[in-house]
Design an enzyme around this catalytic site. Sequence first.
Site, PDB file in Angstrom:
ATOM      1  N   CYS B  86       9.246  -9.689   4.136  1.00 59.88           N
ATOM      2  CA  CYS B  86      10.406 -10.412   4.675  1.00 59.88           C
ATOM      3  C   CYS B  86       9.971 -11.419   5.752  1.00 59.88           C
ATOM      4  CB  CYS B  86      11.440  -9.412   5.179  1.00 59.88           C
ATOM      5  SG  CYS B  86      13.074 -10.143   5.386  1.00 59.88           S
ATOM      6  N   HIS B 203      12.178  -5.117   0.788  1.00 56.48           N
ATOM      7  CA  HIS B 203      11.595  -4.186   1.765  1.00 56.48           C
ATOM      8  C   HIS B 203      11.128  -2.885   1.109  1.00 56.48           C
ATOM      9  CE1 HIS B 203      12.682  -6.190   5.578  1.00 56.48           C
ATOM     10  NE2 HIS B 203      13.675  -6.704   4.880  1.00 56.48           N
ATOM     11  N   GLU B 205       9.350  -0.637   2.456  1.00 55.78           N
ATOM     12  CA  GLU B 205       9.386   0.450   3.460  1.00 55.78           C
ATOM     13  C   GLU B 205      10.786   1.041   3.592  1.00 55.78           C
ATOM     14  OE1 GLU B 205       9.617  -2.624   4.132  1.00 55.78           O
ATOM     15  OE2 GLU B 205      10.776  -2.986   5.952  1.00 55.78           O
TER      16      GLU B 205
END
Lengths: 92, 228
Positions: B86, B203, B205
Amino acid sequence: MWIAKVIVSYKTGILDPEAKTIHNALISFPEGILSEGYRDINKVETGKYFQISFSDSIDREKAEELTKQACDKILSNPVIQKYTFQLEEVSK
Amino acid sequence: MKFGVVVFPGSNCDHDTYHVLKKVVGAKVEYIWHKETTLNFFDVIILPGGFSYGDYLRVGAVARFSPVMREVIKFANSGGLVLGICNGFQVLLEAGLLPGSLITNDHLRFRCQDVYIKVANNKTCFSRSYESGQVLKMPIAHYSGNYFADKETLKILEGTERIVFQYCSLDGNVIPEENPNGSILNIAGILNENKNILGMMPHPERAAEKILGSEDGLGIFNSLLRES
């Protein structure tokens, strides 16, 4: 003292959705609010304005060189943006 | 294999990334403060999501000049593995480590939602845990995720299999309807020429634990672990 007035804007062909939205808002004003002719506004572009002031020891030529470097290295992203600037001498 | 997660002022996915690496993946990981100038101890550097330096000037533009980035550029240019997620992707583009640029989403809205992305290339250090063409569910959260590059660059990216992820439908079709931000060719993630740097908007994560709705992001961290 020299100052540089820099405008950074998008290169032709790069989508500028903010400008498009502003343009749409402008030309869709209801009748009677803006003067006749605003529907003929063809295009709006957006950009950023920077004003850089130099020390007294910097002459015009040096100010131009430094401004160009600032534009190339930091103020604009050459992949998507172009820039113009003007130098002006002002008294303090 | 030791991971380093860079912390810029305004990073806000650094803790998530650290947590996933340490607690879920079980890897060695440390934070790297943006003023750090020694990166010798790391095998993988991650630039996390967030709003580094308040997104002032252009997204990623100011972070690119922080002391740690001088070292990240050296690290990357000597073959070190770098992942930008990002805002981290935006920083990598501003630093010139990846080609192109990320501009404002075409619809002018901040998009925070799950998307599907297709693994367009699974022969990379970052995606080898996935099947070719596998569809992954991951969240995006951005206002400037609209990938742009000139035709010549796109041709090179396509010709050298440097497009790793593309926005797609649940059944893997890369179509304009599934493009959440206007990115050219539905691009969600790309590699540099040497294929040791990956930048991606989704994302991983935030998609690494079942309780959060998806574990599809884990494959990226596991792929990197398999490098060691």
